[in-house]
Design a protein around this motif. Structure first.
Motif, mmCIF file in Angstrom:
data_model
loop_
_atom_site.group_PDB
_atom_site.id
_atom_site.type_symbol
_atom_site.label_atom_id
_atom_site.label_comp_id
_atom_site.label_asym_id
_atom_site.label_seq_id
_atom_site.Cartn_x
_atom_site.Cartn_y
_atom_site.Cartn_z
ATOM 1 N N ASP A 132 21.059 -11.855 13.178
ATOM 2 C CA ASP A 132 21.659 -12.674 14.242
ATOM 3 C C ASP A 132 20.603 -13.104 15.261
ATOM 4 O O ASP A 132 20.572 -14.273 15.671
ATOM 5 C CB ASP A 132 22.777 -11.895 14.937
ATOM 6 C CG ASP A 132 24.003 -11.706 14.049
ATOM 7 O OD1 ASP A 132 24.119 -12.435 13.046
ATOM 8 O OD2 ASP A 132 24.825 -10.827 14.365
ATOM 9 N N GLN A 164 19.220 -16.917 16.191
ATOM 10 C CA GLN A 164 19.159 -17.449 17.552
ATOM 11 C C GLN A 164 17.753 -17.952 17.857
ATOM 12 O O GLN A 164 17.571 -19.028 18.444
ATOM 13 C CB GLN A 164 19.561 -16.368 18.552
ATOM 14 C CG GLN A 164 21.018 -15.960 18.498
ATOM 15 C CD GLN A 164 21.315 -14.794 19.425
ATOM 16 O OE1 GLN A 164 20.746 -14.697 20.517
ATOM 17 N NE2 GLN A 164 22.169 -13.893 18.999
ATOM 18 N N CYS A 187 23.872 -23.398 16.115
ATOM 19 C CA CYS A 187 24.311 -22.002 16.042
ATOM 20 C C CYS A 187 25.438 -21.839 15.025
ATOM 21 O O CYS A 187 26.616 -21.965 15.375
ATOM 22 C CB CYS A 187 24.741 -21.503 17.412
ATOM 23 S SG CYS A 187 23.342 -21.143 18.479
ATOM 24 N N GLN A 204 22.121 -6.711 10.159
ATOM 25 C CA GLN A 204 22.842 -7.906 10.570
ATOM 26 C C GLN A 204 22.491 -8.286 12.004
ATOM 27 O O GLN A 204 22.395 -9.470 12.345
ATOM 28 C CB GLN A 204 24.354 -7.690 10.448
ATOM 29 C CG GLN A 204 25.176 -8.964 10.612
ATOM 30 C CD GLN A 204 24.815 -10.017 9.583
ATOM 31 O OE1 GLN A 204 24.943 -9.803 8.384
ATOM 32 N NE2 GLN A 204 24.353 -11.171 10.046
ATOM 33 N N ARG A 225 20.452 -19.373 6.794
ATOM 34 C CA ARG A 225 21.410 -18.481 7.461
ATOM 35 C C ARG A 225 22.197 -17.673 6.441
ATOM 36 O O ARG A 225 22.513 -16.500 6.674
ATOM 37 C CB ARG A 225 22.371 -19.307 8.325
ATOM 38 C CG ARG A 225 23.230 -18.458 9.264
ATOM 39 C CD ARG A 225 22.360 -17.824 10.323
ATOM 40 N NE ARG A 225 23.124 -17.004 11.250
ATOM 41 C CZ ARG A 225 23.296 -15.692 11.126
ATOM 42 N NH1 ARG A 225 22.754 -15.049 10.103
ATOM 43 N NH2 ARG A 225 23.979 -15.009 12.015
#
Length: 279
Positions: A116, A120, A278, A112, A100
């Protein structure tokens, strides 16, 4: 410079050891190495993890997820969370933070957004992999979780390098899927000291051929990839995905239960794992 040339240059730098990891990634890798020390006990691990507040929060969340806390006995302290999870899950989370962090920091807004979505997708695949391993393929659930967390690490590194190669993320990602992912991914996974069984599973994922019935760590990862409700933004080709020949609603008979029935029964477990992963 075309994309294939850019992938070759990125891969060459990785092979030669010229890997541009942000400082926070280097810290997380040192944490991973410390946790691999057989003399590292729970108290020492807790002290090391305390230096990474984001990781510490995810460890407690994962320890309280349905997957690791089926009797709903909630805990709030880091030491108890580490004891419940075990070091295998702890190392997986530390490497998840590495992935990450690769695409974190000062990336362009559009890049970005891709990062993201990619995370996910990664979290969903990791959560599904652990459940599929436990309920369907019978492989080590912790190895499956780790494989799910690592299967897109080359993609995160691509995003981190993209500002140095204008146009690298333009258009679709056919060349990345066909050439770049394996070209960059193999030396990168080796540089990160990923275990051989996990590396082999990711190679099965790159090949994209799901065995029927699914068996082994590679099939576990592929099936989780196909069932993920969030697709990888790096695996789009036109309007399709990496595995257009596989039906996302495929029914696999496992014992006396169908795959869809097993996933329905495990919905809460998958959801809690995903939430815990997450970052």
């Amino acid at each position: 410079m075309d994309k294939t040339q850019a992938f070759q240059l990125i891969a060459r730098d990785v092979v030669e050891g010229h890997i541009d990891f942000p400082t926070n990634v280097q810290v997380s890798l040192r944490l991973r190495d410390a946790l691999s020390d057989p003399d590292c006990h729970v108290d020492k691990a807790a002290r090391l993890v305390e230096a990474e507040p984001l990781l510490a929060a995810r460890i407690v969340a994962l320890a309280n997820s349905v997957a690791y806390n089926p009797y709903a006995r909630e805990i709030s302290d880091l030491r108890s969370a580490i004891s419940r999870l075990g070091f295998a899950a702890l190392r997986s989370l530390s490497m998840a933070l590495v992935a990450r962090q690769m695409a974190g920091g000062a990336l362009p807004v559009a890049c970005q957004a891709i990062a993201d979505q990619l995370w996910q997708h990664t979290a969903h695949v990791a959560a599904l992999s652990r459940v599929i391993a436990r309920r369907v393929t019978g492989v080590d659930p912790e190895a499956a979780l780790f494989a799910g967390l690592m299967h897109e690490v080359a993609g995160f590194y691509l995003l981190a390098k993209s500002p140095a190669y204008p146009g690298l993320l333009d258009g679709d990602f056919a060349e990345w899927i066909e050439v770049g992912e394996r070209q960059v991914g193999e030396p990168l996974l080796q540089a990160l000291a990923i275990p051989e069984n996990v590396l082999a599973a990711i190679e099965v994922y790159w090949d994209g051929y799901l065995g029927m019935p699914p068996a082994g760590l590679g099939d576990t990862l592929l099936l989780a990839e196909q069932l993920s409700p969030v697709s990888s933004p790096l695996h789009r080709i036109g309007s399709g995905n990496k595995f257009p020949g596989i039906d996302a609603e495929i029914e696999v008979l496992v014992g006396e239960a169908l795959l869809t029935e097993i996933l329905a029964e495990s919905q809460g477990e998958v959801a809690s794992l995903y939430a815990a992963l997450c970052f």
